[in-house]
Structure formats: C-alpha cells, structure tokens
Design an enzyme around this catalytic site. Structure first.
Site, PDB file in Angstrom:
ATOM      1  N   GLY A   1      -4.125  -2.844  -0.669  1.00 20.69           N
ATOM      2  CA  GLY A   1      -5.083  -3.789  -0.760  1.00 20.69           C
ATOM      3  C   GLY A   1      -6.443  -3.020  -2.015  1.00 20.69           C
TER       4      GLY A   1
ATOM      5  CB  CYS B   1      -1.762 -36.838  -0.252  1.00 21.09           C
ATOM      6  SG  CYS B   1      -0.734 -37.670  -1.518  1.00 21.09           S
TER       7      CYS B   1
ATOM      8  CD  GLU C   1       1.308   0.035   4.224  1.00 24.34           C
ATOM      9  OE1 GLU C   1       0.282  -0.388   4.826  1.00 24.34           O
ATOM     10  OE2 GLU C   1       2.193   0.666   5.664  1.00 24.34           O
ATOM     11  N   PRO C   2       0.744  -0.530  -1.438  1.00 23.03           N
ATOM     12  CG  PRO C   2       1.109  -0.077  -3.527  1.00 23.03           C
ATOM     13  CD  PRO C   2       1.435   0.325  -2.465  1.00 23.03           C
TER      14      PRO C   2
ATOM     15  CE1 TYR D   1      -6.182 -16.061   1.616  1.00 19.57           C
ATOM     16  CE2 TYR D   1      -5.434 -15.801  -0.359  1.00 19.57           C
ATOM     17  CZ  TYR D   1      -5.063 -15.967   1.214  1.00 19.57           C
ATOM     18  OH  TYR D   1      -3.881 -15.444   1.883  1.00 19.57           O
TER      19      TYR D   1
ATOM     20  NE  ARG E   1      -5.245  -9.466  -3.510  1.00 17.51           N
ATOM     21  CZ  ARG E   1      -4.517 -10.680  -3.377  1.00 17.51           C
ATOM     22  NH1 ARG E   1      -5.149 -11.522  -4.136  1.00 17.51           N
ATOM     23  NH2 ARG E   1      -5.093 -10.327  -2.287  1.00 17.51           N
TER      24      ARG E   1
HETATM   25  C1  PLP Z   1      -0.420  -6.807   2.966  1.00 21.20           C
HETATM   26  C2  PLP Z   1      -0.440  -5.751   3.184  1.00 21.20           C
HETATM   27  C3  PLP Z   1      -0.593  -4.438   2.592  1.00 21.20           C
HETATM   28  C4  PLP Z   1      -0.811  -4.892   0.748  1.00 21.20           C
HETATM   29  O1  PLP Z   1      -1.873  -5.489   0.568  1.00 21.20           O
HETATM   30  P1  PLP Z   1      -2.487  -5.725  -0.932  1.00 21.20           P
HETATM   31  O2  PLP Z   1      -4.033  -6.152  -1.052  1.00 21.20           O
HETATM   32  O3  PLP Z   1      -1.480  -7.160  -1.272  1.00 21.20           O
HETATM   33  O4  PLP Z   1      -2.368  -4.430  -1.432  1.00 21.20           O
HETATM   34  C5  PLP Z   1      -0.525  -3.666   2.652  1.00 21.20           C
HETATM   35  N1  PLP Z   1       0.025  -3.055   4.282  1.00 21.20           N
HETATM   36  C6  PLP Z   1      -0.409  -4.030   4.707  1.00 21.20           C
HETATM   37  C7  PLP Z   1       0.183  -3.776   6.122  1.00 21.20           C
HETATM   38  C8  PLP Z   1      -0.637  -4.912   4.523  1.00 21.20           C
HETATM   39  O5  PLP Z   1      -0.211  -6.699   5.683  1.00 21.20           O
END
Ligand code: PLP
Length: 421
Positions: A244, A350, A281-282, A324, A284
């Site tokens: 995130g 369209c 868990e990165p 978004y 983005r």
């Molecule tokens: C989407 C997601 C992430 C990664 O989020 P980013 O904002 O792209 O870093 C990590 N863990 C889980 C469970 C997700 O659904």
C-alpha cells in the site's frame, strides 16, 4: 526540472528519456499505445525494501496485481522476491515466469476450491484467510488432498489509511479481513481444524498511502492480537504488514520505503517482537514509477469551453483516471517551441469518462507523442478490450537493451473464443 516519474525518467534537451532511451523513438519503433518500463527502476525499488530489511528474517512478496506481465515477474523472481497473489491465474503466471511457489502468499476474499487445490499442489508459502467460511473450506480441501494448509489470518485492524475510498481496505465497513474483535476466536477455530497449520498474521489497510501513522497504528493492533493469540497457546511465526505504500504522481510526498521499513522494525523491536519474520506485500511502490504509457496525438479539437486533445490511448488502456479520478502526469515526448494551451487529454472510447488528464498545459500538434507518467502500476494490469480495442504492447528497457515483452494484441485474437450461432 524534476519529473514525478521516477529516477530514470529525464529530459535530455527537448527529449523525454527513460534509462537514456528517447521515448519518442520507442513510440515510433513499437507503435502506440505503448507501455515502457525501466528494469533498473523496478530493481532499485525492490532494493530499497531489501536493504532496509537486511539482517532480519523477512520476505518481500511483490503484489503482482499491480503489474503481472511475465517479464516483470521474472525480474522480481530473479532478484529473490516472493509474490502476493489473488487468483489461480496469478499463480500460473508466477510459475510461468520462473517464480518459487514456496515464496507465494495467497490473498483475496473469494478463493475457490479449485484455486485452493492448485495452490496446495504447488506448495504455496501461506494462505491469507479472510473469513471463517474460508477456514472451513480450506480445511476440507486440504484434508481431501491429505495435506495441511499453512494459514495466516488477515485481520481488519480498523484504521483509516487516509486514501481514496475504493482503495481503502482496513476499515470496519470494508469487505476485507476478519474483524479485530473476532480474530482471537477465528484463530482458536483455525487451530482446531486438522487440515490447517497456523503460521502467521497479516493485514493490508489500503493503497496509495502517503503517511506512516496508519501503518504504525495497524501494526500495533496486529501485535495486540499476536500477544493475545500466543497467550492462548497458538504460536504465530510471521507478521505480514501488507502493501500500500504510495508513490508520487504529482505533489504527494510518501515516506521512502526504507523509512517505512525502519519505523515498523523499530516498533516491532520496542514491543519485543524483533525476532519475528516480517513480510511485506508492496505492489505500486515497486513498479508505479518505473513505467510510462506512450500515446500519439490524433486530433486537436479546440472549443469555447474546453480544448480537447484526442489521443490513441483510452480508458481501456489506462483505467486509473476514469476509475479513481486519478491525476497522472502527462508530458510531451519531444518539447515543441510553441505556445502552450490548456487541453483535456481524451481517448477514442465512447464514454465521457474516457479521459487521461484534464486542464493540462501543453504545446501539441497531431502526430506528437505524449507520455503518461507513473503508469507502471495498475495500468496494463487493469486494461481491457472495451470497444474491441487490442491491448497495448509493452517494452522493458534495461541499460542499453530494449526488450519487447508483450506484443500488441491482434484484433482476431479478441474474438477467437467466440462462436456464431
Ligand atoms: C493490492 C494489495 C497489495 C498491494 O497494494 P499496493 O498499493 O499496490 O502496494 C498488497 N496486499 C494485498 C492483500 C492487496 O490486495
């Protein structure tokens, strides 16, 4: 001038370049719309996490939904990363790219029986489970195969990540995770099921987060649970703090990954959890600023209220603005010595929602190439064939080298699975 498009994007005279490659040349050579990624930018972004985690038991699992192209996965797999997956399809991609299933964590609220079987067969590292129903289902599937499924419970820490509502996931009203108040009971239940082996705990509070505090608050809430669960006699091996971390699209100033990691490790130490394996868990933050999307200007339509610059890429190629209301930087690949005007950059689809940028000051002419910046994450991965538009090609630059990593789709392939009656 500094560009909000990552360290390898630069102006060289009038030309916009990525790792030294002129983007206008790549657009000419491979056609548009075209995604171009810097391999070094991706590896540098991963290294920021890895370096900060050095000396600690840890695993960085790239959240591949951000960009699941095989060469991107291959890049991270070769650098030793694991993967956070959300479907059986993503697992198949990891294997096709040479990734190690033992470094895969399987997230998502709606895993099917077939996906559980597939993941158990190849031996994923852990299932991040989000409900009691899923615990029971996974237990049954694992016992059916004569296996024990390693599980972590995704808890919902009920903290506000301070981001867009569609990408905020750690609040009570979100569909994600097991409520904090119910987590201890869920761990007891998991521990009682013979087909399951409790190995960890995880959370993920949202995306494009630009502050540290929500992470620290979430970690505190998670550690409270770890302590309660272990006091109950159920050992928890790893703590997965999710992904995130935000990137700079315009003027956001997110913390560096190194700072985020250091602060979280500090908090783990301060609370006596420094020995634990920690997972990240990165998504983005590993790929977003490593890529751009190139598009050609087709027509200019100046008007009384708005000036429209119509380009050959659209919402099907890059959904973030339409979905978004996301602001993404837009730059000319080659600067013109001409007066700038204010343009809305729109695509051929369209829908009035089909725009890439609004009120942008640019000097443009038909035939010019534009670059949409920070398009490495949630760009290609969210693209569709709406309006029967073939999806874009992708190129990865790596020092001197230029690799076509995905061919442009052929129109015939778009209806190859259809049948006339
Ligand atoms: C989407 C997601 C992430 C990664 O989020 P980013 O904002 O792209 O870093 C990590 N863990 C889980 C469970 C997700 O659904």
């Amino acid at each position: 001038m500094s560009l909000p498009g990552g360290p390898f994007l630069a102006r060289s005279g009038a030309d916009l370049t990525l790792e030294g490659h002129r983007l206008a040349d790549l657009a000419q050579r491979f056609g548009t719309p075209l995604f171009v990624y810097s391999r070094r930018a991706m590896l540098d972004a991963l290294a920021a996490y890895e370096t900060a985690l050095k000396g600690r038991p840890h695993l960085v699992c790239y959240a591949m939904k951000a960009n699941s192209s095989l060469a991107v996965l291959q890049t991270f797999a070769q650098a030793g990363a694991g993967f956070d997956i959300v479907s059986g399809g993503e697992l198949a991609r990891v294997l096709a790219a040479g990734g190690d299933p033992a470094k895969v964590v399987f997230s998502g609220v709606g895993k099917t029986r077939a996906e559980m079987q597939q993941a158990l067969h190849v031996g994923v590292r852990c299932f991040n489970v989000e409900s009691l129903g899923e615990l029971d289902r996974l237990d049954e599937v694992a016992r059916g195969l004569g296996l024990r499924a390693p599980v972590s419970l995704r808890v919902n820490p009920d903290v506000d990540a301070g981001t867009h509502p569609y990408i905020s996931t750690g609040l009570k009203g979100n569909k994600f995770g097991i409520a904090h108040d119910h987590a201890l009971a869920a761990y007891r239940h998991a521990n009682s099921l013979p087909g399951l082996q409790v190995v960890g705990i995880d959370c993920h509070i949202g995306s494009q987060i630009t502050q540290l505090e929500p992470y620290l608050d979430a970690l505190d809430r998670v550690l409270d649970l770890v302590e309660a669960v272990e006091a109950d006699g159920i050992p928890i091996h790893h703590v997965d703090v999710g992904g995130g971390l935000g990137i700079t699209y315009t003027d956001e100033v997110p913390p560096d990954a190194a700072v985020l990691v250091a602060r979280l490790l500090q908090r783990l130490d301060a609370r006596g959890h420094g020995h634990r394996e920690v997972l990240f868990e990165p998504g983005r933050s590993l790929v977003g600023n490593a890529g751009v999307m190139l598009t050609e200007v087709l027509y200019l339509k100046p008007g009384d209220e708005k000036n429209f610059c119509i380009v050959d890429a659209a919402m099907n190629d890059l959904m973030r603005p339409a979905m978004y209301q996301a602001w993404m930087g837009i730059e000319a690949c080659h600067l013109r010595n001409a007066e700038t005007l204010c343009w809305d950059i729109v695509g051929p689809v369209c829908e009035s929602g089909d725009w890439l940028g609004r009120d942008r000051k640019l000097a443009v002419q038909p035939g010019d190439m534009l670059a949409v910046l920070s398009a490495g994450a949630y760009g290609m991965a969210m693209s569709s064939n709406y309006n029967t538009r073939p999806r874009a090609a992708e190129v990865m630059v790596d020092g001197e080298q230029v690799h076509l990593i995905r061919q442009r789709e052929a129109v015939e392939s778009l209806f190859a699975y259809e049948r006339l009656i």
